[in-house]
Every structure is written in C-alpha cells, then in structure tokens.
Design a protein around this motif. Structure first.
Motif, mmCIF file in Angstrom:
data_model
loop_
_atom_site.group_PDB
_atom_site.id
_atom_site.type_symbol
_atom_site.label_atom_id
_atom_site.label_comp_id
_atom_site.label_asym_id
_atom_site.label_seq_id
_atom_site.Cartn_x
_atom_site.Cartn_y
_atom_site.Cartn_z
ATOM 1 N N ASN A 207 18.941 -59.200 -31.000
ATOM 2 C CA ASN A 207 18.824 -58.158 -32.010
ATOM 3 C C ASN A 207 17.550 -57.370 -31.736
ATOM 4 O O ASN A 207 16.449 -57.818 -32.049
ATOM 5 N N CYS A 208 17.707 -56.206 -31.146
ATOM 6 C CA CYS A 208 16.544 -55.409 -30.744
ATOM 7 C C CYS A 208 15.754 -54.893 -31.943
ATOM 8 O O CYS A 208 14.544 -54.674 -31.851
ATOM 9 N N GLY A 209 16.429 -54.684 -33.065
ATOM 10 C CA GLY A 209 15.757 -54.106 -34.219
ATOM 11 C C GLY A 209 14.879 -55.086 -34.961
ATOM 12 O O GLY A 209 14.065 -54.679 -35.800
ATOM 13 N N ALA A 210 15.012 -56.373 -34.678
ATOM 14 C CA ALA A 210 14.256 -57.383 -35.422
ATOM 15 C C ALA A 210 12.927 -57.731 -34.759
ATOM 16 O O ALA A 210 12.172 -58.542 -35.295
ATOM 17 N N LEU A 211 12.624 -57.143 -33.588
ATOM 18 C CA LEU A 211 11.434 -57.526 -32.819
ATOM 19 C C LEU A 211 10.557 -56.316 -32.518
ATOM 20 O O LEU A 211 11.063 -55.211 -32.296
ATOM 21 N N ASP A 250 22.069 -55.697 -29.561
ATOM 22 C CA ASP A 250 22.409 -55.200 -30.893
ATOM 23 C C ASP A 250 21.274 -54.332 -31.436
ATOM 24 O O ASP A 250 20.109 -54.532 -31.099
ATOM 25 N N GLU A 251 21.627 -53.368 -32.275
ATOM 26 C CA GLU A 251 20.680 -52.429 -32.881
ATOM 27 C C GLU A 251 19.833 -51.736 -31.812
ATOM 28 O O GLU A 251 18.611 -51.612 -31.937
ATOM 29 N N ILE A 252 20.507 -51.268 -30.783
ATOM 30 C CA ILE A 252 19.821 -50.605 -29.670
ATOM 31 C C ILE A 252 19.135 -49.314 -30.113
ATOM 32 O O ILE A 252 18.149 -48.873 -29.499
ATOM 33 N N GLY A 253 19.620 -48.712 -31.190
ATOM 34 C CA GLY A 253 19.033 -47.465 -31.673
ATOM 35 C C GLY A 253 17.661 -47.635 -32.275
ATOM 36 O O GLY A 253 16.984 -46.641 -32.556
ATOM 37 N N ASP A 254 17.214 -48.886 -32.466
ATOM 38 C CA ASP A 254 15.911 -49.127 -33.098
ATOM 39 C C ASP A 254 14.778 -49.361 -32.100
ATOM 40 O O ASP A 254 13.630 -49.556 -32.514
#
Length: 458
Positions: A207-211, A250-254
């Motif tokens: 999850n890219c958006g969580a880091l 996941d959540e590559i847009g973040d």
C-alpha cells in the motif's frame, strides 16, 4: 392481467359506506369484491386471496382485528388497510403490530383511500421485482465462471471485467486498475495473477499511500545493514520478493514525485539498488497498480509524471462503484451471508425482501467492502435466523417511519451513522487522499485508517 393483479377485498357492515368504498375503488381501476360481514369475507378470501383488503374495525360477529388475523393466516402477503370511526394512536399501533399496512380514520376522502391503496400495490410491485431479481441472480450465479476468487457479479459491467481478465492475464503488460475505495481492485489484481503463467510465483502487494518516502523506498527496493538508524540487518524489498511473479502497487496515485522518478527507473531498466547498497539488482515482475484517484487529472496538474502514467496504464481497467451495479447487491449479499456463516460456524442468516430493498436503495459510498462489513456485523449481532429490515435500516442510517413498524435510531446507532457520514464527506472533499481527509477531520491518519476499516470504507 391487470384485473387479476388490482383486486381489492372490502369488508364494511355499513351499506352506505360499503357502496361508497366500492365506487371509489372502481373509479381508481380496481376490481372489488365487497362483503358486509367477516365470515362471508373470510370464506371468499380462502378461494381468491386478494392482494389488498380494506377492512372496517367495528363489526359483528367478527371485528376487523379478527378478520385481519384470519387474512394473514391464509395469505401473509396480503396487505390490509384498517378503517374506523374510532381512530386513536393505540388502535392504530395495535393494527400495525398485527400486520396492517395502514390505518384510516373516518371520514376520509375517496382520493385519500385511492392513494393508500395505490401505495399497497406499489409495495407489492416492488416486492415482485425484488423476488424476480433474487431468482434471476440465483440462476445467473450458477452460470458464473469460477476461478476469480471472491469476485462476484452478474451485471453486464462485471461480465465485461471478467472477460477482460481472461484476455490480458497471460500478457506481460502493466495494468492500471481504477475505481473507488472498496470496489475490489485487489481482487482484480489477484485474479489476473492467478490466471497468468506467473501464478506459481509470488503475488506481492504494498500500500503505497500508507508509507512515507523513506519507508516506501525501503519496502520497494530493500536496504542494506546500517543504511539508516534501525537497519540492523539487510532486507529484501518487494521487487526482489516478487521476482518472476506479480507486484501489486496499491494507491499508486499517492506517491510523491521523488518516488515516481525512482519507480520509473525500475520500470524502464528493470534494475535497482537497495537503500545504502551499491550492487545493481535486476528483477522480472509484472506490475499491476491501483488507485482511487484520477491520475490523468493529477498528470494535467503536474502532480503525476506523464511518462510514468503511460508506463503504468498500458491496460486500464475501470471498476464501477456498487451504486452503478445494483443488480449485484443481491448476489453479493447472499455470498457474504454464507461467508460469515462459514467463518463463525453458524447457520447462514436470511434477509427478507424489505431488507433487500433497503440494501438496493442505499448508495454504498464504501462499495463492496462496506456491504461485506455490514453483512458480517448484522449476521453476528442479530438474534434470530433472519436479519430484519429495521436492523438494516438503523445501521444504514435510514430514517424509517414508525408507521412501517420500525423504531427510531438508538443513541449508539445515531452516533455510528453520524461519524460514518462525516468520514464519507471528508474523503469526498479530500479526493480520496487519506492524510488530507484526516486533517479535515482533525484526527491522526492512523485513527482514520482504523475508522475506515471499522465502517467498511477502507
């Protein structure tokens, strides 16, 4: 056919009133059978089972309550409107408790009577549609292809998604899955992997958006011992772990623009270095990305690299929100009821047509994940074999009229609904960006993640 459907039984001992009721209903296009006493009416009803009835309360030798009870014994689906010159809240409540659809106090206008009867047949039509949809979905569910894990759907939009997965699974091109939170993007990614030639190799997700950038870089590329404080030993990154398999971002847009550059290099050259390392490593992975954000809009705003976007979106898949595939609500609900039963070793609960109607009318801001969360919660807390519509309504935050037999929301449910709605609105204002939504709400991002998961919105 309309004549058979629009049949109404009238039971009224006052001749003038009875003739008036019959005339009024006939003008509304209804086929009326009228009686001046309960025994004759019940005998007729045994053979004809009209879908609607208008029954006077005060009569001899059977009163309206007794007639109502007999009608419900013979055919529970028949809807009964009670009428009386002795209107009171107590009488109305008692009639509703015994299963009456409505209560009218004399005198009333012909227009008011026709309006109440019209509502009866609208309800009957809605229930017939739902029953038909349930039956259709049972048939269609049996025809669904297997092999997509928990991906469930009979709508045309989902059939197209299934067909596209079949076409692209064995290709090596990058896939970009776009859709709102909770639409099942990870399930699509897993289905593509499981249908591909890489299925025997790892499916690795992150999850890219969580880091933040530092943690994300370490997670993606790994690090060497001593690369930073706390790096007491070397660690492989996700690109290494996913070698010969599939890496799901996941959540590559973040991700930040700094990380976008580093990711682009790996996609272009297939090479990278661990954080703090000098050795260049190579990797063979298929990239599947997912986002609930509009990457094209971000690209136009200069927040997402154009070259990275085109690398990631070779094959775009757009998942529809649940509100645009309402036909799937019934089959998904049935699937989740069975799943919860298996998980908790309990008999699968049932939901009646009124409850299904509420589920189909709800807009599902959290999509499939919210539906699954709700079904699990209601399956666990409901006492009987059936999850009733009142319980569903309270947890969906619907204000249900007391005349339909539903209680008002409890304080706990009201707080639950209020908090959930605040979070949904904050996520909309933040464009799906969780740290921005957390700031709007005045809470930590970690707390927001907990609440999103709690309400099935993550």
């Amino acid at each position: 056919m309309a004549e058979l459907i629009n049949r109404v039984l009238v039971v009224e001992d006052n001749e003038t009133m009875r003739l008036g009721l019959v005339e009024s209903l006939k003008r509304g296009g209804y086929n009326v059978a009228a009686f001046d006493n309960g025994p004759d009416a019940v005998k007729h009803f045994h053979a004809n089972k009209e879908p609607a009835a208008v029954v006077d309360l005060k009569m001899e030798p059977m009163d309206g309550v007794q007639i109502l009870e007999e009608i419900k014994k013979i055919n529970p689906k028949t809807e009964v409107i009670m009428i009386s010159a002795y209107g009171s809240i107590e009488i109305a409540v008692k009639a509703m408790q015994l299963g009456a659809f409505d209560f009218l106090t004399k005198p009333f206008s012909p227009e008011e009577l026709r309006l109440r009867v019209k509502r009866v047949f609208e309800k009957i039509a809605d229930e017939q549609k739902i029953e038909s949809l349930i039956e259709q979905n049972k048939i269609l569910s049996e025809e669904l292809k297997t092999g997509y894990g928990e991906m469930i759907g009979t709508s045309e939009s989902m059939k197209q998604i299934f067909s596209l997965i079949e076409q692209i699974a064995d290709k090596q091109s990058a896939v970009l899955i776009q859709g709102e939170s909770g639409t099942g993007k990870e399930l699509v990614a897993r289905a593509i992997h499981e249908k591909s030639k890489r299925s025997q190799n790892p499916f690795i997700k992150i999850n890219c958006g969580a880091l933040n950038d530092n943690l994300l870089e370490s997670e993606l590329f790994g690090h060497e011992r001593g690369a930073f404080t706390g790096a007491v030993k070397s660690k492989k990154g996700r690109f290494e772990l996913a070698d010969k398999g599939t890496l799901f971002l996941d959540e590559i847009g973040d991700i930040s623009q700094v990380m976008q550059v580093k990711l682009l290099r790996v996609l272009q050259e297939g090479e990278f270095e661990r954080v703090g390392g000098e050795e260049t490593l190579s990797t063979d992975v298929r990239i599947i990305c997912a986002t609930n954000r509009d990457l094209q809009k971000l690209m136009m705003e200069g927040k997402f690299r154009e070259d990275l976007y085109y690398r990631l979106s070779v094959i775009p898949i757009n998942l529809p929100p649940l509100r645009e595939r309402k036909d799937d609500v019934v089959v998904l609900t049935e699937h989740f009821l069975k799943k919860v039963a298996l998980k908790n070793c309990i008999p699968a609960k049932k939901i009646n047509n009124e409850g299904i109607k509420l589920l189909m009318e709800y807009p599902w801001p959290g999509n499939i994940r919210e539906l699954e969360n709700l079904i699990e919660r209601l399956s666990v807390i409901s006492a009987g074999k059936e999850i009733d519509a009142a319980l569903i309504a309270s947890h969906l935050g619907k204000a249900v009229n007391a005349a339909n037999g539903y209680d008002n929301l409890s304080l706990e449910d009201a707080v639950h609904v209020f908090e959930k709605n605040l979070i949904v609105e904050a996520m909309k204002k933040a464009g799906g960006v969780k740290n921005r939504a957390a700031k709007i709400l005045g809470i930590n991002t970690s707390v927001l993640y907990y609440k999103l998961e709690k309400y099935g919105l993550l």
